[in-house]
Motif scaffolding. Structure first.
Motif, PDB file in Angstrom:
ATOM      1  N   LEU A  38      45.651   4.710  27.114  1.00  0.00           N
ATOM      2  CA  LEU A  38      46.292   3.975  28.199  1.00  0.00           C
ATOM      3  C   LEU A  38      46.603   4.867  29.384  1.00  0.00           C
ATOM      4  O   LEU A  38      46.508   4.436  30.542  1.00  0.00           O
ATOM      5  N   ASP A  39      46.982   6.098  29.121  1.00  0.00           N
ATOM      6  CA  ASP A  39      47.244   7.061  30.191  1.00  0.00           C
ATOM      7  C   ASP A  39      45.996   7.224  31.055  1.00  0.00           C
ATOM      8  O   ASP A  39      46.063   7.173  32.297  1.00  0.00           O
ATOM      9  N   TYR A  40      44.866   7.417  30.402  1.00  0.00           N
ATOM     10  CA  TYR A  40      43.625   7.599  31.159  1.00  0.00           C
ATOM     11  C   TYR A  40      43.240   6.321  31.913  1.00  0.00           C
ATOM     12  O   TYR A  40      42.908   6.368  33.100  1.00  0.00           O
ATOM     13  N   ILE A  41      43.278   5.190  31.229  1.00  0.00           N
ATOM     14  CA  ILE A  41      42.861   3.922  31.836  1.00  0.00           C
ATOM     15  C   ILE A  41      43.711   3.600  33.054  1.00  0.00           C
ATOM     16  O   ILE A  41      43.190   3.295  34.139  1.00  0.00           O
ATOM     17  N   THR A  42      45.021   3.641  32.898  1.00  0.00           N
ATOM     18  CA  THR A  42      45.898   3.254  34.007  1.00  0.00           C
ATOM     19  C   THR A  42      45.755   4.191  35.193  1.00  0.00           C
ATOM     20  O   THR A  42      45.766   3.746  36.344  1.00  0.00           O
ATOM     21  N   THR A  43      45.598   5.485  34.916  1.00  0.00           N
ATOM     22  CA  THR A  43      45.430   6.452  36.007  1.00  0.00           C
ATOM     23  C   THR A  43      44.145   6.195  36.775  1.00  0.00           C
ATOM     24  O   THR A  43      44.133   6.216  38.015  1.00  0.00           O
ATOM     25  N   GLN A  44      43.050   5.934  36.058  1.00  0.00           N
ATOM     26  CA  GLN A  44      41.767   5.701  36.714  1.00  0.00           C
ATOM     27  C   GLN A  44      41.753   4.386  37.495  1.00  0.00           C
ATOM     28  O   GLN A  44      41.253   4.327  38.623  1.00  0.00           O
ATOM     29  N   VAL A  45      42.309   3.340  36.917  1.00  0.00           N
ATOM     30  CA  VAL A  45      42.347   2.042  37.613  1.00  0.00           C
ATOM     31  C   VAL A  45      43.212   2.143  38.862  1.00  0.00           C
ATOM     32  O   VAL A  45      42.841   1.659  39.943  1.00  0.00           O
ATOM     33  N   ALA A  46      44.369   2.776  38.736  1.00  0.00           N
ATOM     34  CA  ALA A  46      45.257   2.917  39.887  1.00  0.00           C
ATOM     35  C   ALA A  46      44.590   3.697  41.008  1.00  0.00           C
ATOM     36  O   ALA A  46      44.697   3.339  42.197  1.00  0.00           O
ATOM     37  N   ALA A  47      43.888   4.771  40.662  1.00  0.00           N
ATOM     38  CA  ALA A  47      43.227   5.593  41.675  1.00  0.00           C
ATOM     39  C   ALA A  47      42.082   4.834  42.343  1.00  0.00           C
ATOM     40  O   ALA A  47      41.908   4.902  43.567  1.00  0.00           O
ATOM     41  N   GLU A  48      41.294   4.111  41.567  1.00  0.00           N
ATOM     42  CA  GLU A  48      40.123   3.417  42.110  1.00  0.00           C
ATOM     43  C   GLU A  48      40.510   2.260  43.015  1.00  0.00           C
ATOM     44  O   GLU A  48      39.836   1.987  44.018  1.00  0.00           O
TER      45      GLU A  48
END
Length: 244
Positions: A38-48
């Motif tokens: 979840l840490d990775y997913i949320t960080t990537q979605v937020a950045a994109e």
């Protein structure tokens, strides 16, 4: 499109469907790994998509597909963050388990017993596709990733995780998790289907997506916890790619 579903792989997860939400059951490894994922997913979605994770429901307005959703371990937190979530799984017995838990949690999630290819053929399109620990179970990885690419809107983001293929992954994912700890039934994973990071990058590119990031998900047996690593992709790892 022809299906990339491997019936023998689906049967494995059908047999374990009732245990999805038991943190000490057969999906214990995923429960332990979930905060890291979840840490990775949320960080990537937020950045994109330029979202602020400190805001309530930061993913509101985004349509997200969780392929191989199982019991909803990722679908539910994505829905809580505001995304409109479709959870798809080829194992029919997973769907009522996921639906019941979402209902008990007060969440609205569109769960479907359908393969990625059927969704793509129906013209479904998403801002985000989560493709987590699925590709090592399909019959044709390139065809499967091509279907995932079709499911993305232009500018969309795919998060894909899997297992590296090397002696370490054999010892940890099969000998450790299946034979010694018995977290998973023997035969859950086929080491020959594991994919190296370079192989996955090539497959993603051939499917029509641009890889933009990859990280290892590393288990610390002393702290009994998972963390992300820029360097150690030797066993579990996760990637991000976009549809230009």
């Amino acid at each position: 499109m022809t299906t990339t579903i491997d019936p023998s792989e689906v049967a494995k997860f059908e047999a374990m469907a009732a245990e999805w939400w038991d943190p000490n059951g057969k999906f214990k490894p995923l429960h332990q790994m979930n905060p890291c994922r979840l840490d990775y997913i949320t960080t990537q979605v937020a950045a994109e998509f330029g979202r602020d994770l400190k805001q309530p429901r930061p993913f509101a307005g985004l349509r997200l597909l969780d392929i191989g959703c199982g019991g909803g371990l990722l679908s539910e937190p994505m829905a809580r963050l505001g995304a409109t979530v479709v959870g798809a799984d080829a194992a029919a017995r997973n769907i009522p388990v996921a639906q019941l838990h979402a209902e008990q949690s007060g969440l609205t999630i569109d769960y479907r017993n359908v393969p990625a290819e059927d969704l793509a053929a129906a013209g479904e399109r998403f801002d985000v596709v989560l493709n987590m620990e699925v590709i090592e179970h399909v019959a044709d990885p390139l065809a499967y990733l091509t279907a995932c690419q079709t499911l993305l809107k232009p500018g969309g983001l795919m998060i894909c995780s899997t297992l590296n293929r090397n002696p370490k992954s054999f010892m940890m994912a099969i000998v450790g998790a299946e034979w010694v700890m018995r977290w998973l039934p023997k035969g859950t994973h086929d080491w020959a289907k594991f994919i190296t990071p370079d192989e996955l990058c090539d497959l993603i590119t051939r499917a029509g997506l641009d890889p933009v990031d990859r990280k290892g998900m590393v288990f610390n047996p002393l702290a009994w916890s998972w963390s992300l690593s820029d360097r150690d992709l030797s066993c579990n790892y996760v990637t991000a790619s976009v549809k230009r």
